[in-house]
Design a protein around this motif. Structure first.
Motif, short mmCIF file in Angstrom:
data_model
loop_
_atom_site.label_atom_id
_atom_site.label_comp_id
_atom_site.label_asym_id
_atom_site.label_seq_id
_atom_site.Cartn_x
_atom_site.Cartn_y
_atom_site.Cartn_z
N SER A 37 0.85 -1.18 0.00
CA SER A 37 0.00 0.00 0.00
C SER A 37 0.89 1.24 0.00
O SER A 37 2.09 1.15 0.29
N SER A 38 0.29 2.36 -0.30
CA SER A 38 1.06 3.61 -0.24
C SER A 38 1.52 3.88 1.19
O SER A 38 2.59 4.44 1.42
N ASP A 39 0.72 3.45 2.19
CA ASP A 39 1.12 3.60 3.58
C ASP A 39 2.34 2.74 3.90
O ASP A 39 3.23 3.17 4.63
N ASP A 40 2.38 1.52 3.36
CA ASP A 40 3.56 0.65 3.57
C ASP A 40 4.82 1.34 3.08
O ASP A 40 5.84 1.34 3.76
N ILE A 41 4.73 1.93 1.91
CA ILE A 41 5.89 2.60 1.31
C ILE A 41 6.26 3.84 2.11
O ILE A 41 7.43 4.08 2.41
N GLU A 42 5.26 4.61 2.48
CA GLU A 42 5.49 5.85 3.22
C GLU A 42 6.06 5.59 4.62
O GLU A 42 6.84 6.39 5.14
N ASN A 43 5.69 4.47 5.22
CA ASN A 43 6.10 4.17 6.60
C ASN A 43 7.24 3.15 6.67
O ASN A 43 7.40 2.46 7.67
N GLU A 44 8.02 3.09 5.61
CA GLU A 44 9.12 2.13 5.56
C GLU A 44 10.06 2.26 6.76
O GLU A 44 10.46 1.26 7.35
N SER A 45 10.39 3.48 7.15
CA SER A 45 11.34 3.66 8.25
C SER A 45 10.81 3.08 9.55
O SER A 45 11.58 2.54 10.34
N SER A 46 9.50 3.12 9.77
CA SER A 46 8.97 2.54 11.01
C SER A 46 9.03 1.02 10.98
O SER A 46 9.18 0.38 12.03
N ALA A 47 8.94 0.41 9.79
CA ALA A 47 9.10 -1.04 9.69
C ALA A 47 10.52 -1.42 10.09
O ALA A 47 10.74 -2.40 10.82
#
Length: 143
Positions: A37-47
């Protein structure tokens, strides 16, 4: 949760042009169908922050050591998938360390710094030799 986060990071890795790694896909049960999702990509650093957290870092270290142990006593030509999985761990750990400025722990940081060029065949052979010299605490596997 560890495997879910590692799977997300693997999917992000593929999205950024990384190559498929059979060993990782089998380990994670990835069938290639899940879209980011776009959220997955946007929140990569938190992963990355989550996978290298105090809670999950020991599991990643164990995975790294288990992969080294899997090569112990196995002929080099049979260890390609394991070496690819170790290259993936090195790459994501380097990303966490240098791009996101996260602590990855001593064991992983030493691995990242010692083997920063696993794209070079001689470095892969050196990692294999390390596994032969220090890996496998009496448990030989099959790569």
């Amino acid at each position: 949760m560890f495997n879910q986060i590692l799977l997300l990071i693997y999917r992000l890795f593929l999205h950024r042009g990384g190559r498929k790694i059979n060993w990782m896909e089998q380990y994670l049960g990835y069938d290639g169908r899940a879209a980011l999702s776009s959220d997955d990509i946007e929140n990569e650093s938190s992963a990355y922050e989550t996978i290298f957290s105090e809670e999950h870092r020991p599991k990643l270290e164990r995975l790294y050591l288990d992969l080294l142990n899997e090569m112990d006593g196995v002929p080099y030509p049979q260890c390609g998938d394991v070496l690819e999985a170790l290259t993936f761990i090195q790459e994501i750990s380097a990303t966490a360390l240098w791009k996101y400025h996260q602590s990855v722990g001593t064991v992983i940081e030493e691995f990242v710094r010692d083997f920063d060029r696993l794209d070079v065949p001689d470095e892969r052979a050196r990692l294999y030799e390390k596994a032969q010299n220090t890996g496998g605490k009496g448990t030989s596997s099959h790569c």
